[in-house]
Design a protein around this motif. Structure first.
Motif, short mmCIF file in Angstrom:
data_model
loop_
_atom_site.label_atom_id
_atom_site.label_comp_id
_atom_site.label_asym_id
_atom_site.label_seq_id
_atom_site.Cartn_x
_atom_site.Cartn_y
_atom_site.Cartn_z
N LEU A 321 -44.87 72.45 20.21
CA LEU A 321 -46.25 72.65 20.63
C LEU A 321 -46.96 73.65 19.73
N ILE A 322 -46.29 74.74 19.40
CA ILE A 322 -46.90 75.75 18.52
C ILE A 322 -47.17 75.19 17.13
N VAL A 323 -46.20 74.47 16.59
CA VAL A 323 -46.35 73.92 15.24
C VAL A 323 -47.50 72.93 15.20
N VAL A 324 -47.57 72.02 16.16
CA VAL A 324 -48.61 70.99 16.14
C VAL A 324 -49.99 71.61 16.32
N THR A 325 -50.11 72.55 17.25
CA THR A 325 -51.41 73.17 17.48
C THR A 325 -51.87 73.98 16.27
N GLN A 326 -50.94 74.60 15.56
CA GLN A 326 -51.33 75.35 14.37
C GLN A 326 -51.82 74.43 13.26
N PHE A 327 -51.13 73.32 13.05
CA PHE A 327 -51.54 72.42 11.98
C PHE A 327 -52.71 71.53 12.39
#
Length: 530
Positions: A321-327
């Protein structure tokens, strides 16, 4: 029958409070939280009444109460569970039909903190729409329909999923889908807020579009009724009223069908084949020792128990979730992506702390066989390590690769694995004193107590706080490696030393404490079995 079930519910609550200080504290803190929510909600309702803008009032009330309705379903299924003190299976031996029980179970179910708070907050809808008699009357009609929709949808969802989760195949699929749904909601919210920026006009336009959609969904049919009357859309108001009434009738009927099944066929797990196999690969891997037997059994539970599967899915979804929201943003924070597996390690304490609670009355087997507390603690740590450590390594390498920061690989592994092992050791000790409780095997996996209750929350807070203090040298060296690269090797060395020390402390001190506290632990983890 309604009065009888209400009195029974209150009597069970009173008896539970007299037996457990944790239930008293949970009720007090839950009540204080509910009072805070109610006070904030009514301040908002008064502000909307003073502002007297039908479009703004309609948009906010429909959005908020639609989210409340969704929250009833989501929280009942994923987090806190439903109040199952008046489980239908408890009435299976009595000559009572679902039709007679259903009204009483409905009223008794609304007597908890969530039901009372939702009803009181929903009545604030009348305050917000008190500008005219027509909208006020519409709000008065919407409140009981909306509250009934919240309760019935949550009961229908938990009853349906509990029935389906009795089969292994659907249970595994459902846990993955629920975890992905939660991740999808988080990603969608992040993308929307990022695209809106700080422009009030954009936010207001988005609010109108979102509420227009929600008003024609089951989540908003009842709550959008006064807004339709305020706009003079009489046909839309009539349609939403009919749809809301129809939804209540349909969910009432569906819930009644599940009640009939539970009264005649109590919920049972159908995951086993009835064959007992021995000498499997897990038993050979861990060895023919008491700790090896505990490790093999615990690892099987991680694979078969829906509660363990849900925890594992949640741990894995968080970094994703963190990775997708950051990118999804124009300028992603690479450091946040690289160190996102650390969050997975921090939440590991909540999983290991609940190990005893998930066993429930089966813990008696350890007591009767004279299992040493040290073997219990070490066996459970071995099982968690075999499963969690490889997952942490894979996710850490993946996050470093996605961010393109291979120079931080050693620091990421050191902090993630170091914190995870330290938390595992600390949790093995602390959880002996606050093991929590969970629904017994074969019961509704979404019943009240599925998240462990206040006792498990206290245990998680203590475990996380103590583990963070013990992990400070590892975290300091890992963060310092951003400027001095050689510090990442220091962080790795500290992670190995402190992790081994924490594991030793957890196994030795936790084992000694468990040897002394077996009766208290057994009483705590079987609190919901009766």
């Amino acid at each position: 029958m309604v009065a009888v079930l209400v009195r029974l519910k209150l009597a069970l609550l009173r008896n539970a409070l007299t037996r457990s200080i944790w239930k008293v504290l949970g009720l007090v803190f839950g009540g204080l939280y509910a009072l805070g929510v109610i006070a904030a909600a009514y301040a908002g309702f008064v502000a909307l009444r003073i502002n007297d803008d039908p479009i703004l009032t309609g948009g906010l009330t429909v959005l908020v109460f639609s989210l409340v309705t969704l929250g009833w379903v989501a929280f009942s299924v994923l987090i806190s569970g439903i109040d199952d003190t008046l489980s239908p299976s408890r009435f299976a031996l009595l000559p009572l039909s679902a039709r007679r029980l259903q009204p009483g179970l409905f009223v008794a179910g609304l007597l908890g903190i969530p039901g009372v708070a939702t009803t009181v907050v929903a009545l604030g809808l009348v305050v917000a729409w008190s500008g005219s008699l027509v909208t006020a009357l519409g709000a008065l009609v919407a409140v009981p329909l909306g509250v009934a929709t919240c309760f019935l949808l949550s009961r229908l969802a938990t009853a349906g999923l509990a029935e389906l989760l009795g089969t292994r195949r659907f249970r595994d699929i459902a846990v993955v889908l629920l975890a992905l749904s939660g991740a999808g909601i988080g990603i969608g919210a992040n993308v929307v807020t990022g695209s809106m920026g700080t422009d009030p006009t954009a936010w207001f336009g988005a609010l109108e579009r979102i509420t227009d959609v929600l008003a024609w969904t089951p989540l908003g049919w009842a709550w959008a009724l006064p807004a339709s009357l305020a706009e003079g859309a009489w046909l839309a108001a009539a349609a939403r009223l009919l749809l809301a009434v129809g939804l209540v009738v349909l969910t009432w009927w569906g819930w009644g069908r599940f009640l009939e099944v539970r009264l005649t066929s109590p919920l049972e797990s159908r995951s086993g084949s009835g064959k007992v196999r021995s000498g499997g690969a897990l038993d050979r891997f861990f060895g023919a020792t008491p700790r090896g037997a505990v490790a093999a059994r615990s690892l099987r539970y991680w694979r078969r128990d829906p509660r363990h599967l849900a925890n594992l899915a949640a741990l894995i979804v968080l970094p994703v979730l963190i990775v997708v929201t950051q990118f999804a943003q124009e300028e992603p924070n690479q450091l946040l992506v690289v160190f996102s597996p650390l969050l997975m390690a921090l939440l590991l304490g909540s999983v290991i702390s609940m190990e005893l609670a998930y066993d429930g009355s089966a813990v008696a087997l350890h007591v009767h066989t004279g299992l040493a507390g040290r073997d219990d603690r070490l066996g459970r740590l071995m099982a968690a390590g075999v499963l969690i450590v490889p997952a942490l390594v894979v996710i850490s390498v993946a996050c470093v690769a996605i961010a393109g920061r291979w120079d931080l690989l050693v620091a990421t592994l050191a902090m993630t694995l170091g914190v995870a092992v330290i938390i595992g050791g600390v949790a093995s000790w602390i959880s002996v004193f606050w093991p929590g409780h969970a629904p017994p095997p074969g019961a509704n996996p979404f019943g009240k107590g599925s998240s462990g209750g206040l006792e498990a929350m206290v245990s998680f807070g203590v475990v996380t706080g103590a583990s963070l203090v013990a992990s400070l040298p590892v975290l300091a060296a890992g963060i310092g490696s951003l400027w001095l690269g050689w510090l990442q090797w220091v962080a790795l060395g500290l992670a190995l030393v402190l992790g081994a020390l924490a594991s030793w402390v957890g196994v030795v001190l936790g084992g000694r404490a468990l040897d002394r506290r077996w009766p208290e632990v057994l009483r705590s983890v079987t609190a919901l079995d009766a």
